[in-house]
Each structure stands twice: as structure tokens, then as C-alpha cells.
Design a protein around this motif. Structure first.
Motif, PDB file in Angstrom:
ATOM      1  N   ASN A   9      36.383  83.254 136.038  1.00  0.00           N
ATOM      2  CA  ASN A   9      36.529  83.021 137.626  1.00  0.00           C
ATOM      3  C   ASN A   9      37.642  81.964 137.865  1.00  0.00           C
ATOM      4  OD1 ASN A   9      34.295  84.583 137.970  1.00  0.00           O
ATOM      5  ND2 ASN A   9      32.944  83.040 137.932  1.00  0.00           N
ATOM      6  N   ALA A  10      38.170  82.437 139.104  1.00  0.00           N
ATOM      7  CA  ALA A  10      39.400  81.592 139.534  1.00  0.00           C
ATOM      8  C   ALA A  10      40.578  81.457 138.844  1.00  0.00           C
ATOM      9  CB  ALA A  10      38.718  80.111 140.024  1.00  0.00           C
ATOM     10  N   SER A  11      40.831  82.306 137.797  1.00  0.00           N
ATOM     11  CA  SER A  11      42.076  82.459 137.086  1.00  0.00           C
ATOM     12  C   SER A  11      42.972  83.341 137.705  1.00  0.00           C
ATOM     13  CB  SER A  11      41.755  83.038 135.652  1.00  0.00           C
ATOM     14  OG  SER A  11      41.191  84.055 135.502  1.00  0.00           O
ATOM     15  N   ARG A  12      44.245  83.115 137.532  1.00  0.00           N
ATOM     16  CA  ARG A  12      45.103  84.166 138.102  1.00  0.00           C
ATOM     17  C   ARG A  12      44.905  85.734 137.515  1.00  0.00           C
ATOM     18  NH1 ARG A  12      49.715  81.912 140.381  1.00  0.00           N
ATOM     19  NH2 ARG A  12      50.362  84.142 140.836  1.00  0.00           N
ATOM     20  N   GLU A  13      44.232  85.902 136.097  1.00  0.00           N
ATOM     21  CA  GLU A  13      44.077  87.157 135.717  1.00  0.00           C
ATOM     22  C   GLU A  13      42.697  87.768 136.549  1.00  0.00           C
ATOM     23  OE1 GLU A  13      43.474  87.102 131.448  1.00  0.00           O
ATOM     24  OE2 GLU A  13      45.673  87.441 131.220  1.00  0.00           O
ATOM     25  N   ALA A  14      41.872  86.716 136.684  1.00  0.00           N
ATOM     26  CA  ALA A  14      40.681  87.442 137.612  1.00  0.00           C
ATOM     27  C   ALA A  14      41.372  87.841 139.121  1.00  0.00           C
ATOM     28  CB  ALA A  14      39.560  86.142 137.857  1.00  0.00           C
ATOM     29  N   ARG A  15      42.377  87.429 139.395  1.00  0.00           N
ATOM     30  CA  ARG A  15      42.909  87.857 140.606  1.00  0.00           C
ATOM     31  C   ARG A  15      43.532  89.086 140.792  1.00  0.00           C
ATOM     32  NH1 ARG A  15      46.903  89.030 144.139  1.00  0.00           N
ATOM     33  NH2 ARG A  15      48.505  88.377 142.388  1.00  0.00           N
ATOM     34  N   VAL A  16      44.145  89.152 139.571  1.00  0.00           N
ATOM     35  CA  VAL A  16      44.841  90.534 139.070  1.00  0.00           C
ATOM     36  C   VAL A  16      43.908  91.541 138.884  1.00  0.00           C
ATOM     37  CG1 VAL A  16      46.294  91.624 137.304  1.00  0.00           C
ATOM     38  CG2 VAL A  16      46.995  89.431 138.195  1.00  0.00           C
ATOM     39  N   GLY A  17      42.894  91.213 138.174  1.00  0.00           N
ATOM     40  CA  GLY A  17      41.732  92.219 137.748  1.00  0.00           C
ATOM     41  C   GLY A  17      41.157  92.969 139.326  1.00  0.00           C
ATOM     42  N   VAL A  18      40.947  91.877 140.222  1.00  0.00           N
ATOM     43  CA  VAL A  18      40.592  92.424 141.381  1.00  0.00           C
ATOM     44  C   VAL A  18      41.541  93.411 142.090  1.00  0.00           C
ATOM     45  CG1 VAL A  18      39.720  91.640 143.766  1.00  0.00           C
ATOM     46  CG2 VAL A  18      38.826  90.676 141.786  1.00  0.00           C
ATOM     47  N   GLU A  19      42.520  93.091 141.961  1.00  0.00           N
ATOM     48  CA  GLU A  19      43.833  93.909 142.478  1.00  0.00           C
ATOM     49  C   GLU A  19      43.840  95.190 141.992  1.00  0.00           C
ATOM     50  OE1 GLU A  19      46.136  93.732 144.972  1.00  0.00           O
ATOM     51  OE2 GLU A  19      45.184  91.909 145.522  1.00  0.00           O
TER      52      GLU A  19
END
Length: 183
Positions: A56-66
Motif C-alpha cells: 500500500n502507498a507504494s509507487r508500484e501500487a499506483r502503477v498496479g491501479v493504473e
């Protein structure tokens, strides 16, 4: 001269006959089926895309959501409400490498951002994997000036978004191919 015209006419007739014979073999990928079987759009709407497991709250989590959002839009469009028949499990790793470095500051001026993704399509009824695959995306981006932190951060984020879109495009194409041909 007459025999040359006859040969040309015979060749044109042969080409037209071959075209007529193969015309029935072509079927558009997204065409509706008249025999009652579900079309490709219906099959793609039956693919569930669960959230990608990242911290959670990692750059990879944001990319995963994208990646997940882009893929869901490509599969469903704006439609909802269909019961899932398949589940798509995604895993990915990201990388970042400097291409060019400013000699005076030692900071990179151009970088590559990459995503290496693995996906597994699981049939929900049998809980068996029916298709697996890998795909990748590499995008480059420039970082203006050594003191423009916001511009550098935005360039990196835009690169992440472009790479996520490419991954979603690649996976959607592979899924469409699988559901259209079974391979």
C-alpha cells in the motif's frame, strides 16, 4: 494478341474465384455471432480483474491501479453487471535506468522506465489456468533541468502511466486472441 487477352481474362477469373472462395472464411473479431454463442465482447466482459497485490502507498501500487483500470476499461468499456467466468491474475516488476547523465551535475537527463508483467487467466468454474503469458513495456522520458523537481517527478509519473497503458493494451490483445481462437 487474342490469346494474351484470354490469358489475362483467365487469370482475373481465377483471382476472382479464389477471392470468392475465401470470402466466407473471414469473420471480424468483434462480430456478433448468429448461432447464439457469445461474442468476443461478451467473453471479455466475463473476465474479472482483481487488484494487483503490491505494498500500500507504494509507487508500484499506483502503477498496479493504473494497469488494472486501463485493462478494465479496455475489457468492459463502461458496461458492468456481467457475472465473471474468468479471473485474470496480474503480477509485475518495474525497472528504471538512466540513459544519459549530465556531466556537470551527475544527474540523469533521460531515463527508461520498464514494466515486466506476468498474467494468468483462470477459469472460475474449474479453478484451472487456461492461459498464461508475459509482456513488457519500456518507455523513455526526459527530465528537464537539475533543479526542476516537480517537472522531473511529473515526467516519471507520465512514463509510469504510458507503460501501464501499453501493458493493458498487450494483455487485452492477448485475451482477445485467446477468446477468438482458443489459443
Amino acid at each position: 494478341m487474342l490469346s494474351a487477352r484470354i490469358r489475362i481474362a483467365a487469370r482475373l477469373l481465377a483471382v476472382a474465384a479464389l477471392a470468392a472462395l475465401t470470402a466466407g472464411c473471414f469473420q471480424p473479431m468483434y462480430a456478433e455471432h448468429t448461432d447464439g454463442t457469445p461474442g468476443l465482447r461478451d467473453k471479455l466482459m466475463g473476465v474479472e480483474v482483481p487488484p494487483v497485490e503490491k505494498a500500500n502507498a507504494s509507487r508500484e501500487a499506483r502503477v498496479g491501479v493504473e494497469v488494472r483500470n486501463a485493462l478494465a476499461f479496455k475489457l468492459y468499456g463502461n458496461a458492468t453487471g456481467m457475472a465473471p467466468t474468468h479471473k485474470l491474475v496480474l503480477k509485475f516488476n518495474t525497472s528504471r535506468s538512466s540513459l544519459m547523465v549530465d556531466q556537470s551535475t551527475g544527474l540523469p537527463t533521460s531515463e527508461n522506465y520498464g514494466i515486466d508483467a506476468q498474467f494468468n487467466l483462470i477459469e472460475i468454474a474449474s479453478n484451472k489456468s487456461v492461459m498464461t503469458g508475459t509482456t513488457f513495456s519500456r518507455v523513455s522520458y526526459d527530465m528537464p533541468g537539475s533543479y526542476q523537481r516537480f517537472a522531473r517527478s511529473r515526467a516519471f509519473r507520465d512514463a509510469e502511466d504510458r507503460a501501464a497503458q501499453e501493458i493493458a493494451d498487450n494483455i487485452q490483445t492477448r485475451l482477445a486472441s485467446f477468446f477468438a481462437t482458443g489459443t
